[in-house]
Design an enzyme around this catalytic site. Structure first.
Site, PDB file in Angstrom:
ATOM      1  N   THR A 305      18.892  23.641  -3.803  1.00 46.98           N
ATOM      2  CA  THR A 305      19.989  22.504  -3.835  1.00 46.98           C
ATOM      3  C   THR A 305      19.981  21.719  -5.079  1.00 46.98           C
ATOM      4  O   THR A 305      20.738  21.367  -5.817  1.00 46.98           O
ATOM      5  CB  THR A 305      20.014  21.553  -2.436  1.00 46.98           C
ATOM      6  OG1 THR A 305      20.387  22.577  -1.473  1.00 46.98           O
ATOM      7  CG2 THR A 305      21.009  20.380  -2.630  1.00 46.98           C
ATOM      8  N   HIS A 421      22.992  24.527   7.075  1.00 42.98           N
ATOM      9  CA  HIS A 421      21.610  24.640   6.510  1.00 42.98           C
ATOM     10  C   HIS A 421      20.736  25.266   7.253  1.00 42.98           C
ATOM     11  O   HIS A 421      20.867  25.258   8.319  1.00 42.98           O
ATOM     12  CB  HIS A 421      21.152  23.156   5.968  1.00 42.98           C
ATOM     13  CG  HIS A 421      20.012  23.130   5.033  1.00 42.98           C
ATOM     14  ND1 HIS A 421      18.676  23.637   5.340  1.00 42.98           N
ATOM     15  CD2 HIS A 421      19.749  22.539   3.904  1.00 42.98           C
ATOM     16  CE1 HIS A 421      18.041  23.561   4.540  1.00 42.98           C
ATOM     17  NE2 HIS A 421      18.396  22.701   3.420  1.00 42.98           N
TER      18      HIS A 421
END
Length: 686
Positions: A305, A421
């Site tokens: 990320t 996630h």
């Protein structure tokens, strides 16, 4: 009882006994600080166990140094070491209270940085109980002064001292092995200092941070302005021109960046049991005012990320190991999207329902010029509101609207979702979609959290429509990285309805969505090949911002003539013609392995050289902090001291800007609040 006390006192009157006592007291105060002063998030028996024992190996090592000395010197050394250690704990307690992060040597040595970061006066930060960390030193000194404990002048055997030193290293390596098994890439990815302290300890964190800081300093010290010559030469040769049809079409518009966590392109239009996984995103993807890219790839490495954010905001690649945002986010000079737009009258804000320290965002965002960072401290927190890494998306988007309505327009707002996630957990009351049936427990719930994200996005889009924000905004959606790793080949094969999966298939599986929507924008599916490195120049051109003097390695995806080589961080690449994975060449259109002839070999070699050069030059910029030597014309260097993301400071700035500009949504609509227009079916809020 008296004999027991006598024997205990006799033991503590030996040098080894005093060593055991000081180590025990040091362990106790460190562990108490872990529990009271820091929020380390130890979950499960293993993490709790490691949190309890992790002060011990380092304590044996550092206090054990004194055992090599004789008489009073050994005792004084142990007390001095304890004092230094206590100061380190004390300083971190104060810093953590302000920033939810641990002190780094980079911050300490930064000119005025600590003073700036600890913006409150000590009187406001300090609690009387903070001095508890010094209590054991005072007690031990008193015990020695009043001879309750006497100094042992008998030499401690060197072999025994060495045995304690060896034992400390054995315990450290064992601790690291267990920790790394529970959290792989603990030190190579270094995504949050909290994790290092939780698993290894405050002393080990200090040692690792010192190593990192030294490595950074060496590279940075050797760097010079002339190192940019090769960078400028490469950029001049490879920069693509803006497409006149699109240049400036979004000038003056608000910009929403919606960060779709772990979201892969294959989910678009994908169905399970005849049902669309992402109906809202599908509709958005095919909208006539949306430019959607179907050959857009993530280009992240270990930073995942954080690498995606690095490319999005800076058009600089992440690093081959670790996270550039963590290691180089605090001290490096950047010329990022938030700073570029803020200097053109934009308000710039990032929204995230997690702790501010994760991926070092609280520091990196200052370096990038974000005026606001609405982290987890800005949102209502209840156990039922969060899952995995932070706020559930439906609650996050609704809470974010509370601050969006106050942002002076035009604004640049990045919203980072979290629910989709790994490990794709969702409580039963929020599951409204069937899981896939691959038999892989990691993969099967992926579509359920993706569906939840889609629902949350749909609710947010409705809010933008009802408030009228959608009329004056450019909405950008992108997937940050893969959700299903290459380790799940059998499951991937089932998802893609294939018998077997090749390396070519896995390369294509790295596609993530990229969409740009704006009312009046000429949309459609764009087939150009690109990646996250290309986002910034694309958006700047749409906003009418010239970037021909910037250090950006991406190319405008809307340019009519552009280089379509997509570099992966490991040196592999994809292009419209060839896909190269670990030296094997595939025909991109068919997926067939090809044996290149002489002409093809020359073409592939040229492409590979381009990829290698691009990656190495980007690394050169980051590792050497080369942007400190160059400020583009019209750009003002970011002053990190201007920013504070504490809740009180953020709210104060919003009020100040409201009085000064009167351009926020509330003023435009002449309303005190717009949250009544936000509709969500989140069961937690009912």
């Amino acid at each position: 009882m008296s004999s027991h006390i006598k024997n205990t006192r006799k033991f503590f009157n030996t040098k080894f006994g005093f060593f055991v006592l000081i180590v025990a007291l040091f362990w106790l105060k460190t562990y108490i600080s872990y529990r009271i002063d820091f929020t380390l998030g130890a979950k499960g028996g293993l993490q709790q166990f490691l949190l309890v024992v992790n002060p011990i190996p380092a304590a044996l090592l550092i206090f054990g140094i004194a055992l090599y000395f004789r008489g009073k010197i050994a005792y004084w050394l142990m007390l001095i070491i304890d004092l230094i250690e206590s100061i380190w704990i004390f300083a971190n307690v104060l810093y953590y209270r302000e920033f939810s992060d641990f002190l780094s040597f980079g911050i300490i040595k930064g000119s005025g940085t600590v003073q700036n970061n600890l913006g409150k006066s000590l009187a406001e930060i300090l609690h009387p109980l903070d001095f508890f960390v010094f209590a054991d030193i005072i007690i031990l000194i008193l015990l020695l002064l009043f001879k309750v404990i006497k100094v042992d002048y008998t030499p401690f055997k060197k072999k025994n001292a060495l045995a304690i030193t060896v034992l400390s290293f054995v315990l450290m390596f064992a601790e690291f092995g267990i920790s790394n098994a529970d959290r792989s890439g603990l030190l190579t990815r270094t995504f949050d200092n909290n994790y290092i302290v939780k698993y290894l300890g405050l002393n080990e964190y200090a040692a690792f941070n010192a190593y990192q800081t030294h490595k950074e300093s060496q590279t940075r010290a050797k760097a010079k302005a002339s190192d940019l010559d090769d960078v400028f030469s490469f950029l001049k040769k490879n920069r693509s021109k803006a497409n006149i049809e699109y240049y400036g079409k979004a000038k003056g518009k608000n910009v929403f960046i919606i960060h779709l966590e772990s979201f892969q392109q294959f989910l678009i239009d994908y169905k399970v049991d005849g049902k669309e996984v992402t109906p809202n995103l599908n509709k958005f993807y095919h909208n006539q005012n949306t430019i959607s890219f179907d050959n857009f790839y993530h280009q992240v490495a270990q930073g995942k990320t954080s690498d995606a954010e690095m490319m999005l905001e800076n058009s600089l690649f992440g690093l081959p190991e670790g996270s550039a945002m963590v290691t180089y986010g605090t001290q490096n000079t950047y010329q990022a999207a938030p700073a570029i737009l803020a200097q053109r009258g934009y308000s710039t804000a990032a929204f995230h329902g997690d702790v501010p320290s994760f991926w070092n965002r609280d520091n990196a965002y200052k370096s990038w010029g974000y005026q606001y960072f609405f982290d987890s401290n800005y949102y209502t927190e209840k156990p039922s509101y969060s899952v995995g890494y932070g706020l559930k998306d439906k609650i996050f988007f609704k809470d974010a609207a509370k601050y969006i309505q106050q942002l002076p327009q035009p604004f640049y707002a990045k919203l980072i979702t979290l629910t989709n996630h790994y490990p794709y957990e969702l409580d039963k009351q929020n599951v409204s979609f069937p899981a896939t049936k691959t038999g892989d427990n990691t993969v099967d719930p992926y579509v359920q959290t993706a569906h939840y994200l889609d629902q949350a996005f749909g609710e947010f889009l409705n809010y933008l429509t009802k408030t009228g924000l959608i009329k004056n905004s450019m909405i950008v959606l992108y997937g940050d990285h893969y959700g299903i790793s290459n380790n799940h080949r059998p499951a991937i094969a089932q998802l893609l309805h294939k018998q077997t999966i090749t390396s070519y298939d896995l390369a294509q599986f790295q596609k993530v969505p990229f969409m740009i929507h704006m009312q009046g924008l000429k949309g459609g599916i764009n087939h150009t090949y690109g990646g996250e490195i290309d986002v910034l120049p694309t958006l700047l051109h749409l906003l009418g911002v010239k970037d021909d003097n910037t250090v950006q390695f991406g190319n405008d995806l809307l340019s009519k003539k552009r280089n379509q080589i997509v570099a992966f961080r490991n040196g592999d690449f994809v292009s419209p013609k060839y896909t190269v994975v670990s030296g094997t060449v595939y025909n991109t259109k068919t997926g067939a392995v090809i044996t290149p002839n002489a002409k093809q070999q020359a073409q592939i070699k040229k492409m590979q050289n381009h990829v290698t050069t691009e990656l190495s030059l980007s690394d050169k910029v980051v590792l050497g902090d080369l942007l400190r030597f160059y400020t583009p014309k019209g750009f003002t260097k970011v002053n990190k001291k201007e920013y504070s993301y504490k809740y009180a400071d953020g709210m104060k700035l919003l009020k100040e800007m409201d009085k000064k500009k009167k351009t926020d949504l509330l003023n435009k609509l002449h309303k005190k609040d717009t949250l009544n227009l936000y509709k969500t079916d989140a069961p937690e809020l009912k």
